[in-house]
Scaffold this motif. Structure first.
Motif, mmCIF file in Angstrom:
data_model
loop_
_atom_site.group_PDB
_atom_site.id
_atom_site.type_symbol
_atom_site.label_atom_id
_atom_site.label_comp_id
_atom_site.label_asym_id
_atom_site.label_seq_id
_atom_site.Cartn_x
_atom_site.Cartn_y
_atom_site.Cartn_z
ATOM 1 N N TYR A 127 -16.313 -4.203 -17.329
ATOM 2 C CA TYR A 127 -15.024 -4.606 -17.891
ATOM 3 C C TYR A 127 -14.341 -5.644 -17.012
ATOM 4 O O TYR A 127 -13.717 -6.571 -17.503
ATOM 5 N N ARG A 147 -11.751 -11.194 -22.375
ATOM 6 C CA ARG A 147 -11.420 -9.798 -22.681
ATOM 7 C C ARG A 147 -10.490 -9.234 -21.602
ATOM 8 O O ARG A 147 -9.487 -8.593 -21.912
ATOM 9 N N LEU A 148 -10.815 -9.497 -20.350
ATOM 10 C CA LEU A 148 -10.007 -8.993 -19.241
ATOM 11 C C LEU A 148 -8.599 -9.596 -19.268
ATOM 12 O O LEU A 148 -7.614 -8.890 -19.055
ATOM 13 N N ASN A 182 -7.030 -10.654 -21.907
ATOM 14 C CA ASN A 182 -6.336 -10.026 -23.037
ATOM 15 C C ASN A 182 -5.803 -8.649 -22.694
ATOM 16 O O ASN A 182 -4.758 -8.242 -23.200
ATOM 17 N N VAL A 183 -6.492 -7.920 -21.840
ATOM 18 C CA VAL A 183 -6.000 -6.609 -21.420
ATOM 19 C C VAL A 183 -4.653 -6.772 -20.716
ATOM 20 O O VAL A 183 -3.710 -6.026 -20.985
ATOM 21 N N ASN A 199 -2.008 -8.072 -23.478
ATOM 22 C CA ASN A 199 -1.712 -7.209 -24.623
ATOM 23 C C ASN A 199 -1.631 -5.723 -24.297
ATOM 24 O O ASN A 199 -1.255 -4.929 -25.149
ATOM 25 N N LEU A 245 -3.472 -1.985 -23.057
ATOM 26 C CA LEU A 245 -4.669 -1.263 -23.507
ATOM 27 C C LEU A 245 -4.378 0.229 -23.481
ATOM 28 O O LEU A 245 -3.702 0.730 -22.579
ATOM 29 N N GLN A 246 -4.914 0.918 -24.473
ATOM 30 C CA GLN A 246 -4.805 2.380 -24.491
ATOM 31 C C GLN A 246 -6.121 2.950 -24.969
ATOM 32 O O GLN A 246 -6.677 2.503 -25.964
ATOM 33 N N VAL A 256 -9.817 3.793 -23.497
ATOM 34 C CA VAL A 256 -10.986 2.944 -23.328
ATOM 35 C C VAL A 256 -12.097 3.779 -22.687
ATOM 36 O O VAL A 256 -11.832 4.716 -21.941
#
Length: 150
Positions: free
Chosen positions: A77, A84-85, A87-88, A91, A93-94, A96
């Motif tokens: 990750y 992707r990282l 975006n975490v 935005n 994250l919950q 995972v």
């Protein structure tokens, strides 16, 4: 006569490990190891952001909290897709799964951080805790942020 006695006393003290040992030069410290790849000066701003915003949940060692907050050390990750990282962070994250383990903690969005802060902290995380990966640039963060607005 006095000089001869003084010389003998100082000689005995030296043999006994007395005060003359304090006169030895301090050991020369080895130079600090340079981090391979990313200069320490580039990591410092990211460490500052990490300490302020990330450390509470992901811990000083980057290992997170079992079942709650995922580790940042040596995971795909973190070391994988930079978009992707990024975006975490932007935005949040919950829930995972990382390395076959579920993490249920809620990471709030950090979109209030500047592009430079996000690039710095991601570069720091990708090059700390045993990680070695490419830097995240401000331009890459800007592109991801712009893509989120579409």
């Amino acid at each position: 006569m006095f000089a001869k006695k003084l010389s003998i006393i100082l000689g005995l003290l030296a043999l006994a490990g007395g005060p003359t040992l304090a006169q030895k030069r301090p050991a020369v410290k080895a130079p600090a190891k340079k981090m391979a790849g990313v200069p320490a000066a580039l990591l410092a701003p990211g460490k500052s952001v990490y300490t302020q915003y990330c450390l509470t949940c992901h811990m000083a060692d980057g290992l997170g909290v079992d079942g709650m907050n995922p580790p940042l050390a040596k995971t795909d990750y973190v070391l994988g897709d930079k978009t992707r990282l990024t975006n975490v962070l932007l935005n949040g994250l919950q829930g995972v799964e990382i390395g076959g383990e579920q993490y249920h903690g809620v990471m709030p969005a950090q979109a209030s951080l500047t592009d430079a802060q996000i690039a710095a902290v991601l570069t720091y995380v990708r090059n700390s805790f045993g990680n070695k990966a490419s830097v995240v640039t401000v331009g890459e963060v800007k592109a991801v942020r712009a893509g989120n607005k579409k």
